[in-house]
Design an enzyme around this catalytic site. Sequence first.
Site: not given
Ligand code: PLP
Length: 383
Positions: A52, A104, A177, A202
């Site tokens: 962990r 997001y 992000d 992604k």
């Molecule tokens: N940030 C963005 C721009 C995203 O598109 C996503 C998921 O769609 C996330 C964060 C969250 O990622 P996860 O689905 O891997 O938790």
Amino acid sequence: MKTPPFKPETLAAQALGWIDESTRAVTPPIHVSSTYLRDPDNLYRSGRMYARADHPAFDQAEALIAALEQGKEAMLFASGMAAATPVFQALSPGDHVLAPKVMYWSLRNWLLQFGAQWGLKVELVEMTDPAAVQAAIRPGQTKLVWVETPANPLWTLTDIAATAAIAHAAGARLAVDSTTASPVITQPLALGADIVMHSATKYLGGHSDLLAGVLVTREDDDFWQRLRALRINHGGTLGAFESYLLLRGLRTLFLRVRQANASAQHIALHFDGHPHVAQVLYPGLPGFPGHEIAKRQMKGGFGAMLSIRARGGEAAAITTAAEVQLWKRATSLGGTESLIEHRSSVEGPSSPVPPDLLRLSVGIEDAEDLIADLEQALARAQR
Ligand code: PLP
């Protein structure tokens, strides 16, 4: 990989060129142990104790992602959300946070809910407008500015360098992000950001077969150590098999992203001005707001995400998504297969997303095949 400053493409293709010293394997083994042997004199000389806290499966992927982002260190998490949330949890009650209105949606929802419970003063601003950020920032009180660029799913652009300057002058950190851009086209740390976050689910993973997240830091400072402690204590660590899949995906990152970027640009230009399409939202279109920012901070492409607004409104958008044969009607992005999604069905009425919007994640198929499929679906939706 030793000596020459190799190009990022080279670093990725060979995953830094590491080999497994015990076997001379060019692909790392998948270590599955959750625990490690303590030395008889009670020390842990291996540096490993319990999975962990840390895991050998993370080392190569973390080192590679840190190199691609020009960062000091990277830390893998069990998902993008598991990577993003500690950045806010590491703050203290009473701290002021600026986040974008367009971002997001799950993270925005969590932030508004968690922020209120934890005593954070969360303010959503027009992050694309430096004057709005400057007006909202509270010197000494604002501890974090969170940016997403291009921002889901309207693909609005935020000037990372300008926003970093505003954040730093007020004593705040800037976190970005950068999931949509990927390290292939933007390096936020080089533009002044302190932390970069990716949903590695992604583009970094790239095959729609794993959930993962990553943070990269410019400095190994107190904040980074707080984030490390949060990963250990909250247990949002990545599994060994997912780490292996992520490293495998990273080796082809540049090929995949460049192919998808080129197709997205082609598709955006094709549907811009199309009779069945009211608007195409894509940073690579010359008339798109923020295109000049995109030209400055996105190198070699404008991303593989775009949205189209159906001329017939919400019903036409939903019918178009229903009629595609090749595009997959599914959420997420960044895989080899192209995805289409009616976003306001997902995000609900509190979201800034118009009801006629379809989000497109362009994969690596032939662009003309993708265009033909969307053409026939849009035409059917007009009947
Ligand atoms: N940030 C963005 C721009 C995203 O598109 C996503 C998921 O769609 C996330 C964060 C969250 O990622 P996860 O689905 O891997 O938790």
